[in-house]
Enzyme design. Structure first.
Site: not given
Length: 664
Positions: A180, A228, A339-340, A363, A382, A413
């Site tokens: 970044y 970070r 995170g996830r 996850c 998600c 499903a």
């Protein structure tokens, strides 16, 4: 208590966290309003993770600059765009987070520079330290002026001051990490300036130093500022990243300079380092797909931990609590960032503390609901948790009367539909023709890098057992059985069947699922027909076993029709294929397989490939025949998952949740 060391307090600067877990910062796309504040979705989303026991909530990226790298609104929150509004919405959120004993830090960004995602860029020209190529666009970035740098630095002070007034306990700076804007200044490959912001390492870190000094001067020395930080860049060349285990010459920041950088940043006043490796040129490191091993940042965090005397945070597939506990015990890190995993299950921490590990929804590292949707639709969600970042609008609907619902099919499903119905108080009954739940999760989870697909199937088994949902295995449901059951509603989630076609010697031609499950042995040399996600993952898995594998694809490139795949997943898989010796033939049409020779037409020429077997990975067809037999006879009838439209795990689960949550 198991994993007790993960539930001991730890300090960042003056702030004490109740445990060693943090919500890792993830792009808050869809969580801001047009005035730069947090919308109701954002407030609910972060509060839900605090309610789930997470000790530190770190928001996704927010901005304070309104002049240099202006953003399309609403994109991400901005602490200076409308300060009064930002403070008001922040205060509402931070008060709710604090009610659960959690702390919350605002992530503040200097900007994206050359790595701005084009779908979120708007019409603004990209900036950078120097005139360097943009990561995604065929453009050269405009160098920042010194006046613009000073303006951005001042905005950090203003924004952090507003954050403190809004109840935030600290800030995390984004970032000398992942390439970044602040990282572009810090890395000599990107920073070719000759003024005081270029040249020596100290000059390249001047921007980051001025940011922390500005914030401390405005908010006080006791206001924590985390950074970070990426220890190593993993860059082979422009837009070319290195793979795990690959020997290469680092063009970005190497470990030696990274450790020196870490020491300087702490010396400048940063109170903790949130550590990983990688850049957008190698962004399967910072956003690790399932092809990366779990805990991949642990050795790098340990190096940083040994070099500095401030807390180190470690993310990167750290969802295994045994691994997390080991990392803290071994001094590799002080805080484990999830995170996830906290997208998938906001109650991860409380469930772990209560000893309910099997209750945690895993996850699967697909990145389709999070990074894929951030890239394509500017929103974070998600794949396995339809309620993530939509907590209020997808809250479980109350019911007036419990109803009997037949669910046909035990894939993702069908399992999700039965789970949601039971949670709401209905009485689902599930019928599965095979001997286990999971559907395509079972063959899909066969490769060792897809272990979490199997974990998700197991999670559904545990959920349905705990909810006391009757599950009937080895049951092929027909029309008469449905009609005789007198159910209030019927859900058909019968899945799909692999597409197959004759090539001649078909006794050695197998659908991919049969090879993945071990039902068929493909031999030492095989050809995979179909270069989509299933074909590529099957080929990679076989190549890792030492098989000689060739992919034949009709289109001009691999994975041309899969999506929205996160680029980190797709790009890494594309590079892993040749790295592991898999040969690829594109723009080719298979014409036959006889006598151990596969024939393919490629550019008008016939190609012959000797192989022990042929594996078909050419897609699936909907299994909707039962639905068609019932559609005019059952008053309340639903078709879900691959039976409705062959897609992916995310849409199977999302559609099932939507329907099951609104059956009255």
């Amino acid at each position: 208590m198991k994993y007790k060391n993960l539930f001991t307090p730890v300090k960042i600067g003056s702030v004490t966290l109740k445990n060693r877990f943090a919500l890792a910062p993830m792009g808050p796309l869809g969580l801001a309003d047009a005035e730069g504040g947090f919308n109701q979705r954002g407030i609910d989303y972060y509060t839900e993770r605090a309610k789930g026991g997470t000790g530190l909530i770190i928001t996704g990226v927010t901005f304070s600059d309104c002049e240099v790298e202006t953003q399309s609104m609403p994109n991400c929150p901005n602490s200076t765009y409308n300060p009064v509004h930002f403070i008001r919405t922040s205060k509402e959120m931070t008060e709710r987070v604090h009610a659960y004993g959690s702390k919350i830090f605002l992530m503040m960004s200097a900007g994206f520079g050359r790595v701005t995602i084009p779908t979120n860029l708007g019409e603004f020209p990209p900036v950078a330290p120097s005139a360097i190529p943009h990561r995604w666009l065929d453009k050269i970035c405009r160098p920042l002026t010194k006046e613009e740098i000073h303006s951005i630095v001042k905005s950090f002070g203003d924004g952090a001051y507003h954050a403190k007034r809004g109840g935030f306990d600290g800030v995390e700076i984004h970032a000398v990490h992942e390439g970044y804007l602040l990282d572009q200044f810090a890395i000599s490959m990107f920073n070719q300036r000759t003024d005081e912001y270029g040249g020596s390492l100290e000059n390249r870190l001047r921007f980051a130093r001025e940011v922390v000094e500005e914030i401390k001067s405005r908010c006080g020395q006791d206001f924590p500022v985390v950074l970070r930080f990426s220890l190593k860049s993993m860059i082979k060349d422009w837009r070319e990243g290195a793979l795990p285990g690959e020997i290469f010459e680092e063009k970005g920041r190497d470990i030696e300079e990274g450790l020196e950088t870490a020491k300087l940043l702490v010396q400048y006043g940063y109170d903790a380092l949130d550590t990983d490796v990688g850049t957008y040129d190698a962004w399967w490191w910072n956003h690790p797909p399932m092809y990366q091993k779990k805990g991949l940042f642990r050795p790098y965090c340990k190096m940083v931990k040994e070099a500095v005397d401030v807390p180190v945070l470690c993310a990167g597939r750290m969802d295994n609590p045994e691994m997390a506990s080991e990392a803290v015990e071994a001094g590799e890190c002080d805080i484990v960032s999830l995170g996830r995993p906290l997208l998938a299950d906001p109650d991860y921490v409380n469930k772990l503390r209560a000893g309910k590990w099997e209750q945690i929804r895993p996850c699967i590292s697909c990145q389709e609901g999070c990074m894929g949707r951030v890239q394509e639709f500017s929103m974070i969600n998600c794949a396995v948790n339809p309620q993530a970042a939509r907590e209020r609008v997808t809250a479980y609907e109350p019911i007036l009367k419990s109803r009997r619902v037949m669910v046909v099919g035990g894939g993702a499903a069908g399992c999700e539909a039965a789970r949601v119905l039971a949670v709401r108080g209905h009485k689902p009954e599930l019928f599965e023709k095979g001997d286990r739940l999971g559907g395509n999760l079972i063959p899909g989870g066969a490769p060792d890098f897809k272990e979490d697909d199997l974990a998700l199937a197991h999670w559904y088994e545990v959920q349905l057992q705990n909810l006391k949902v009757p599950v009937h295995f080895h049951t092929c449901v027909d029309r008469d059985m449905v009609m005789a059951g007198n159910y209030d509603a019927v859900i058909i989630a019968a899945g799909s069947r692999p597409k197959v076609f004759s090539l001649g010697d078909d006794e050695r031609v197998y659908p991919a699922a049969q090879v993945l499950t071990g039902e068929k042995d493909c031999g030492d040399t095989t050809v995979v027909i179909g270069g989509g996600l299933v074909g590529c993952e099957t080929a990679l898995w076989l190549a890792e076993q030492g098989k000689n594998v060739t992919i034949v694809e009709a289109l001009d490139r691999l994975m041309a029709v899969n999506g929205p795949l996160c680029h980190a997943n797709k790009d890494m898989l594309e590079r892993l294929i040749p790295y592991h010796g898999v040969k690829t033939i594109t723009s080719a049409r298979v014409t036959g397989y006889r006598g151990g020779i596969l024939h393919a037409s490629c550019g008008g020429e016939d190609r012959e490939i000797a192989c022990d077997s042929v594996i078909l990975a050419v897609g699936y067809e909907e299994e909707d025949s039962l639905y068609r037999q019932l559609e005019f006879d059952v008053p309340e009838l639903y078709l879900l998952g691959d039976a409705r439209k062959v897609s992916n795990i995310m849409y199977a689960i999302w559609d099932a949740f939507e329907v099951a949550n609104h059956i009255g």
